[in-house]
Design an enzyme around this catalytic site. Structure first.
Site, mmCIF file in Angstrom:
data_model
loop_
_atom_site.group_PDB
_atom_site.id
_atom_site.type_symbol
_atom_site.label_atom_id
_atom_site.label_comp_id
_atom_site.label_asym_id
_atom_site.label_seq_id
_atom_site.Cartn_x
_atom_site.Cartn_y
_atom_site.Cartn_z
ATOM 1 N N ASP A 9 87.296 65.760 33.467
ATOM 2 C CA ASP A 9 86.312 66.533 32.693
ATOM 3 C C ASP A 9 84.924 66.268 33.274
ATOM 4 O OD1 ASP A 9 86.021 67.341 29.223
ATOM 5 O OD2 ASP A 9 84.413 67.377 30.704
ATOM 6 N N GLU A 105 87.356 71.398 33.032
ATOM 7 C CA GLU A 105 88.340 70.435 32.551
ATOM 8 C C GLU A 105 89.741 70.831 33.016
ATOM 9 O OE1 GLU A 105 89.736 69.379 28.057
ATOM 10 O OE2 GLU A 105 88.049 70.709 28.352
HETATM 11 P P1 TTP Z 1 82.308 70.112 27.634
HETATM 12 O O1 TTP Z 1 83.168 69.485 28.685
HETATM 13 O O2 TTP Z 1 82.777 70.055 26.226
HETATM 14 O O3 TTP Z 1 80.878 69.448 27.642
HETATM 15 P P2 TTP Z 1 80.001 68.937 28.851
HETATM 16 O O4 TTP Z 1 80.729 69.023 30.146
HETATM 17 O O5 TTP Z 1 78.690 69.664 28.843
HETATM 18 O O6 TTP Z 1 79.724 67.427 28.471
HETATM 19 P P3 TTP Z 1 80.734 66.182 28.511
HETATM 20 O O7 TTP Z 1 82.058 66.695 28.989
HETATM 21 O O8 TTP Z 1 80.101 65.212 29.448
HETATM 22 O O9 TTP Z 1 80.778 65.684 27.111
HETATM 23 O O10 TTP Z 1 82.052 71.621 27.978
HETATM 24 C C1 TTP Z 1 81.906 72.106 29.306
HETATM 25 C C2 TTP Z 1 80.875 73.183 29.365
HETATM 26 O O11 TTP Z 1 81.224 74.269 28.504
HETATM 27 C C3 TTP Z 1 79.501 72.748 28.925
HETATM 28 O O12 TTP Z 1 78.752 72.165 29.977
HETATM 29 C C4 TTP Z 1 78.896 74.022 28.411
HETATM 30 C C5 TTP Z 1 80.061 74.824 27.902
HETATM 31 N N1 TTP Z 1 80.128 74.760 26.421
HETATM 32 C C6 TTP Z 1 79.516 75.754 25.680
HETATM 33 O O13 TTP Z 1 78.948 76.702 26.234
HETATM 34 N N2 TTP Z 1 79.545 75.670 24.311
HETATM 35 C C7 TTP Z 1 80.154 74.629 23.655
HETATM 36 O O14 TTP Z 1 80.138 74.577 22.422
HETATM 37 C C8 TTP Z 1 80.789 73.606 24.439
HETATM 38 C C9 TTP Z 1 81.459 72.447 23.756
HETATM 39 C C10 TTP Z 1 80.736 73.716 25.813
HETATM 40 MG MG MG Z 2 82.693 68.289 30.318
#
Ligand code: TTP
Ligand code: MG
Length: 358
Positions: A9, A105
């Site tokens: 991830d 991911e």
């Molecule tokens: P995530 O993997 O949930 O979040 P992240 O990579 O930003 O942070 P981390 O994994 O370190 O906790 O989501 C991946 C991407 O998806 C995120 O960068 C932006 C997008 N996203 C949205 O647009 N809206 C959301 O509600 C979420 C959770 C993610």
């Molecule tokens: Mg992420």
């Protein structure tokens, strides 16, 4: 046979891409998302911004209050899609047994990989290093013997971390795990579990399969297994997938139609990106809405020519939205999915058909 599963991830993905491409942002709180003055929503933020309590799906206006000095950036989906395809390409060099779960991911089943002495830990170490080398972005990885634990492991040392949950450690880990962290347990189910006195994994393991089925229906059996460290879900590679979906639970229940449409469009963009990446088109599109009272509706349509582009969907969205209470009744979750997937190459060889919104 014990499986070896890796979950990768990317860290603060959209924000990390922005900071990489603009080093001036490096030591600042960076928020990617909508306009804080126009009811925008936070897509993600870097870890500096998170230290102020800012989170994905939060109203950008609230984020601005929490950290007035934060830099707000509009999403550049093309850049994220490109970085995502680079990352997925790196993973694919190890095995084709990969299941991308979202733009940043993926799960890998490396049970049958002989490289790196067949060590999942060494493979994960290599993947993180290679991702950084080729994209200048950091990924966190989790290694374990099933998907549930591999995903939990990848969160343990975020950002830029690697964690392993060994087969003989899984059960103790699950016993101590807060119930809200279990796969598939969202806010509503968590509440219900708490009401039943189930706070951690050990509490869950006290209930019989029958009791769990009684309270939670079909998924009860799945919870029963999870509580015992068992998760037999296979890593499903893309060509076996039947649908691509994206949904979001909103920070606060929403009635604003313009805002909800914007959120829906983003989900559709994500789905189209996945379709394009896999050279697929989808013949069915489904809108999913869960209202604040937890009532859920889905509305579908068929596009015989198939779609893989947001512009092909836009003309039909209002038609589907009108068949829901969107804008009239408060909404807690909104999402979409694409199904009836067909190879884009195959479709291109067929004669053009008329496209009707039903
Ligand atoms: P995530 O993997 O949930 O979040 P992240 O990579 O930003 O942070 P981390 O994994 O370190 O906790 O989501 C991946 C991407 O998806 C995120 O960068 C932006 C997008 N996203 C949205 O647009 N809206 C959301 O509600 C979420 C959770 C993610
Ligand atoms: Mg992420």
């Amino acid at each position: 046979m014990v499986r070896k599963i890796i979950h990768i991830d990317m860290d603060a993905f959209f924000a990390a891409v922005e900071i990489r491409d603009n080093p001036k942002l490096k030591n600042k709180a960076v928020i990617v998302g909508g306009d804080p003055d126009k009811r925008g929503v936070v897509a993600t933020c870097n870890y500096i911004a998170r230290s102020y309590g800012i989170r994905s799906a939060m109203a950008a206006s609230i984020a601005k209050v929490l950290c007035p000095r934060a830099v707000f950036i509009k999403p550049r989906f093309e850049a994220y899609r490109y970085a995502s395809s680079q990352v997925m390409g790196i993973l694919a060099r190890i095995t084709d047994n990969i299941e991308p779960v979202s733009i940043d991911e993926a799960y890998l089943d490396v049970s049958n990989v002989d490289d790196f002495q067949g060590s999942a830990t060494l493979i994960a170490h290599h993947l993180r290093a290679q991702i950084f080398k080729e994209t200048r972005l950091t990924a966190s990885a989790g290694v374990s013997y099933n998907k549930f634990l591999a995903k939990l492991a990848s969160e343990l040392k975020k950002p830029d971390g690697l964690s392993i949950i060994l087969p003989n450690e899984g059960l103790a880990f699950i016993e101590a795990l807060a119930i809200g962290k279990f796969h598939g347990i969202g806010r509503a189910t968590e509440k219900k579990m708490h009401a039943l006195g189930i706070k951690i994994g050990a509490d869950l393991a006290h209930l019989s399969e029958q009791q769990l089925a009684l309270h939670f229906g079909k998924v009860g059996a799945f919870y029963y297994q999870l509580a015992r460290g068992i998760d037999l879900r296979p890593v499903k590679s893309d060509h076996e997938r039947k649908s691509f979906g994206a949904e979001i639970t909103l920070e606060q229940d929403q009635t604003d139609l313009v805002l909800l449409k914007a959120i829906l469009l983003k989900r559709c963009e994500e789905i189209c990106a996945l379709l394009q990446k896999n050279n697929l088109k989808a013949a069915s599109f489904t809108l999913k809405v869960k209202y604040s009272n937890f009532e859920q509706v889905t509305r579908s349509l068929t596009l015989p020519q198939g779609f893989d582009n947001i512009n092909q969907l836009i003309p039909y969205l209002d038609f589907l939205i009108q068949k829901t209470q969107l804008g009239k009744q408060p909404v807690r979750l909104i999402g979409a999915s694409a199904s009836h997937l067909i190879s884009a190459t195959f479709l291109a060889s067929r004669p053009v058909q008329l496209c009707l919104p039903f």
